[in-house]
Scaffold this motif. Structure first.
Motif, PDB file in Angstrom:
ATOM      1  N   HIS A   1       1.363  -0.804   0.038  1.00 53.19           N
ATOM      2  CA  HIS A   1      -0.149   0.055   0.011  1.00 53.19           C
ATOM      3  C   HIS A   1       1.016   1.544  -0.144  1.00 53.19           C
ATOM      4  CE1 HIS A   1       0.920  -0.779   4.404  1.00 53.19           C
ATOM      5  NE2 HIS A   1       0.359   0.765   4.662  1.00 53.19           N
ATOM      6  N   VAL A   2       0.367   2.721  -0.544  1.00 53.65           N
ATOM      7  CA  VAL A   2       0.901   4.077  -0.259  1.00 53.65           C
ATOM      8  C   VAL A   2       1.066   4.314   1.264  1.00 53.65           C
ATOM      9  CG1 VAL A   2       1.397   5.768  -1.342  1.00 53.65           C
ATOM     10  CG2 VAL A   2       0.229   4.461  -2.431  1.00 53.65           C
ATOM     11  N   ARG A   3       2.200   4.039   1.664  1.00 55.83           N
ATOM     12  CA  ARG A   3       2.434   4.557   2.683  1.00 55.83           C
ATOM     13  C   ARG A   3       2.697   6.286   3.636  1.00 55.83           C
ATOM     14  NH1 ARG A   3       6.614   1.044   6.161  1.00 55.83           N
ATOM     15  NH2 ARG A   3       7.229   3.467   6.475  1.00 55.83           N
ATOM     16  N   TRP A   4       2.809   7.223   2.062  1.00 56.55           N
ATOM     17  CA  TRP A   4       3.245   8.584   1.838  1.00 56.55           C
ATOM     18  C   TRP A   4       3.875   8.665   0.513  1.00 56.55           C
ATOM     19  CZ3 TRP A   4       6.654  11.810   0.144  1.00 56.55           C
ATOM     20  CH2 TRP A   4       7.015  13.183   0.908  1.00 56.55           C
ATOM     21  N   GLU A   5       3.346  10.008   0.253  1.00 57.34           N
ATOM     22  CA  GLU A   5       3.683  11.085  -0.947  1.00 57.34           C
ATOM     23  C   GLU A   5       3.204  11.596  -0.760  1.00 57.34           C
ATOM     24  OE1 GLU A   5       0.501  10.108  -4.410  1.00 57.34           O
ATOM     25  OE2 GLU A   5      -0.496   9.317  -3.136  1.00 57.34           O
ATOM     26  N   GLY A   6       4.119  12.669  -1.455  1.00 59.53           N
ATOM     27  CA  GLY A   6       4.100  13.995  -1.772  1.00 59.53           C
ATOM     28  C   GLY A   6       5.384  14.551  -2.156  1.00 59.53           C
ATOM     29  N   PRO A   7       5.748  16.256  -1.910  1.00 54.26           N
ATOM     30  CA  PRO A   7       6.484  16.605  -2.523  1.00 54.26           C
ATOM     31  C   PRO A   7       7.929  16.782  -2.175  1.00 54.26           C
ATOM     32  CG  PRO A   7       5.664  17.972  -1.184  1.00 54.26           C
ATOM     33  CD  PRO A   7       4.982  16.896  -1.056  1.00 54.26           C
ATOM     34  N   ALA A   8       9.251  15.599  -3.135  1.00 58.73           N
ATOM     35  CA  ALA A   8      10.377  15.259  -3.136  1.00 58.73           C
ATOM     36  C   ALA A   8      11.233  16.695  -3.215  1.00 58.73           C
ATOM     37  CB  ALA A   8      10.613  13.981  -4.116  1.00 58.73           C
ATOM     38  N   ARG A   9      12.900  16.044  -3.910  1.00 57.65           N
ATOM     39  CA  ARG A   9      14.076  16.744  -3.730  1.00 57.65           C
ATOM     40  C   ARG A   9      14.206  17.276  -5.335  1.00 57.65           C
ATOM     41  NH1 ARG A   9      18.891  14.502  -5.947  1.00 57.65           N
ATOM     42  NH2 ARG A   9      18.834  12.606  -6.409  1.00 57.65           N
ATOM     43  N   ASP A  10      14.436  18.221  -5.766  1.00 54.68           N
ATOM     44  CA  ASP A  10      14.472  19.066  -6.988  1.00 54.68           C
ATOM     45  C   ASP A  10      12.785  19.319  -7.502  1.00 54.68           C
ATOM     46  OD1 ASP A  10      17.571  18.853  -6.713  1.00 54.68           O
ATOM     47  OD2 ASP A  10      17.208  16.695  -7.593  1.00 54.68           O
ATOM     48  N   ASP A  11      12.481  19.314  -6.694  1.00 59.13           N
ATOM     49  CA  ASP A  11      11.051  19.220  -7.473  1.00 59.13           C
ATOM     50  C   ASP A  11       9.591  18.754  -7.394  1.00 59.13           C
ATOM     51  OD1 ASP A  11      10.664  22.093  -6.155  1.00 59.13           O
ATOM     52  OD2 ASP A  11      11.157  22.714  -8.736  1.00 59.13           O
ATOM     53  N   GLY A  12      10.312  17.303  -7.305  1.00 58.35           N
ATOM     54  CA  GLY A  12      10.640  16.325  -8.020  1.00 58.35           C
ATOM     55  C   GLY A  12       8.902  15.826  -6.792  1.00 58.35           C
ATOM     56  N   ARG A  13       8.651  14.648  -7.095  1.00 60.09           N
ATOM     57  CA  ARG A  13       7.683  13.850  -6.390  1.00 60.09           C
ATOM     58  C   ARG A  13       7.645  12.238  -5.932  1.00 60.09           C
ATOM     59  NH1 ARG A  13       2.443  10.335  -8.285  1.00 60.09           N
ATOM     60  NH2 ARG A  13       1.316  10.664  -7.460  1.00 60.09           N
ATOM     61  N   VAL A  14       7.436  12.208  -5.009  1.00 59.28           N
ATOM     62  CA  VAL A  14       8.205  10.346  -4.931  1.00 59.28           C
ATOM     63  C   VAL A  14       6.330  10.093  -3.875  1.00 59.28           C
ATOM     64  CG1 VAL A  14       8.638  11.170  -1.986  1.00 59.28           C
ATOM     65  CG2 VAL A  14       9.726   9.323  -3.280  1.00 59.28           C
ATOM     66  N   ILE A  15       6.554   8.830  -3.702  1.00 57.35           N
ATOM     67  CA  ILE A  15       5.478   7.589  -2.996  1.00 57.35           C
ATOM     68  C   ILE A  15       6.072   6.795  -2.997  1.00 57.35           C
ATOM     69  CG2 ILE A  15       3.297   5.715  -4.103  1.00 57.35           C
ATOM     70  CD1 ILE A  15       3.009   8.038  -5.937  1.00 57.35           C
ATOM     71  N   HIS A  16       6.026   5.957  -1.077  1.00 59.33           N
ATOM     72  CA  HIS A  16       6.436   5.757  -0.209  1.00 59.33           C
ATOM     73  C   HIS A  16       5.148   4.368  -0.076  1.00 59.33           C
ATOM     74  CE1 HIS A  16       9.139   8.149   2.328  1.00 59.33           C
ATOM     75  NE2 HIS A  16       9.272   8.362   0.790  1.00 59.33           N
TER      76      HIS A  16
ATOM     77  N   LEU B   1       9.887   0.408  -0.428  1.00 59.54           N
ATOM     78  CA  LEU B   1      10.661   1.435  -2.063  1.00 59.54           C
ATOM     79  C   LEU B   1       9.627   2.790  -1.945  1.00 59.54           C
ATOM     80  CD1 LEU B   1      10.433  -1.216  -4.781  1.00 59.54           C
ATOM     81  CD2 LEU B   1      12.236  -1.099  -3.335  1.00 59.54           C
ATOM     82  N   ALA B   2      10.990   3.773  -2.465  1.00 59.19           N
ATOM     83  CA  ALA B   2      10.679   5.005  -2.588  1.00 59.19           C
ATOM     84  C   ALA B   2      10.732   4.956  -3.836  1.00 59.19           C
ATOM     85  CB  ALA B   2      11.200   5.693  -1.665  1.00 59.19           C
ATOM     86  N   VAL B   3       9.305   5.428  -4.332  1.00 57.72           N
ATOM     87  CA  VAL B   3       9.675   5.750  -5.977  1.00 57.72           C
ATOM     88  C   VAL B   3       9.616   6.918  -6.664  1.00 57.72           C
ATOM     89  CG1 VAL B   3       8.241   3.224  -6.318  1.00 57.72           C
ATOM     90  CG2 VAL B   3       7.131   5.064  -6.144  1.00 57.72           C
ATOM     91  N   TYR B   4      10.558   7.058  -6.685  1.00 58.58           N
ATOM     92  CA  TYR B   4      10.537   9.281  -6.917  1.00 58.58           C
ATOM     93  C   TYR B   4      11.046   9.460  -8.768  1.00 58.58           C
ATOM     94  CZ  TYR B   4      13.667  13.518  -7.326  1.00 58.58           C
ATOM     95  OH  TYR B   4      14.027  14.335  -7.599  1.00 58.58           O
TER      96      TYR B   4
END
Length: 125
Positions: free
Chosen positions: A30-45, A53-56
């Motif tokens: 399941h998705v544990r968390w998602e949101g903004p990431a470094r370099d104005d990217g996006r990540v989903i845990h 897995l953090a997919v970025y």
């Protein structure tokens, strides 16, 4: 102190939403968390209560050359109880299992995700 373990791996992907959906479908994570990431990217845990897995992806997307096989990651190993069930799910997701093997300590197969990242699926059952 408890035994150290790998809590997460951060993996650059071309589409974090698509990859998160695949991981959920294959492994019942399941998705544990998602949101903004470094370099104005996006990540989903994506994972379970202990590991993920953090997919970025960076803003503007990832350069295609980073997805070259083995650069520097060879594969990600996922331990499962029911290898045949996961292989069926991989195939249903439109991906191709390959390199089936059965040697100590268990059975295994591999597949490439949408970006060409290699996964080894192994069962010791």
């Amino acid at each position: 102190m408890p035994q150290p373990y790998i809590e997460h791996v951060n993996l650059t992907v071309s589409d974090p939403g698509r990859m998160a959906a695949l991981l959920n479908r294959l492994f019942d994570w399941h998705v544990r968390w998602e949101g903004p990431a470094r370099d104005d990217g996006r990540v989903i845990h994506v994972g379970d209560e202990r590991t993920y897995l953090a997919v970025y992806t960076p803003a503007g997307g990832a350069d295609a050359d980073i997805f070259a096989k083995g650069r520097p990651l060879n594969h990600i190993g996922i331990l499962v109880d029911d290898l045949d069930d996961i292989e069926r799910r991989v195939t249903e997701a439109g991906l191709v299992p390959f390199a089936h093997a059965d040697y100590d300590p268990g059975r295994r197969f591999y597949f490439l995700d949408f970006d060409g990242t290699e996964f080894e699926i192994v069962s010791y059952a």
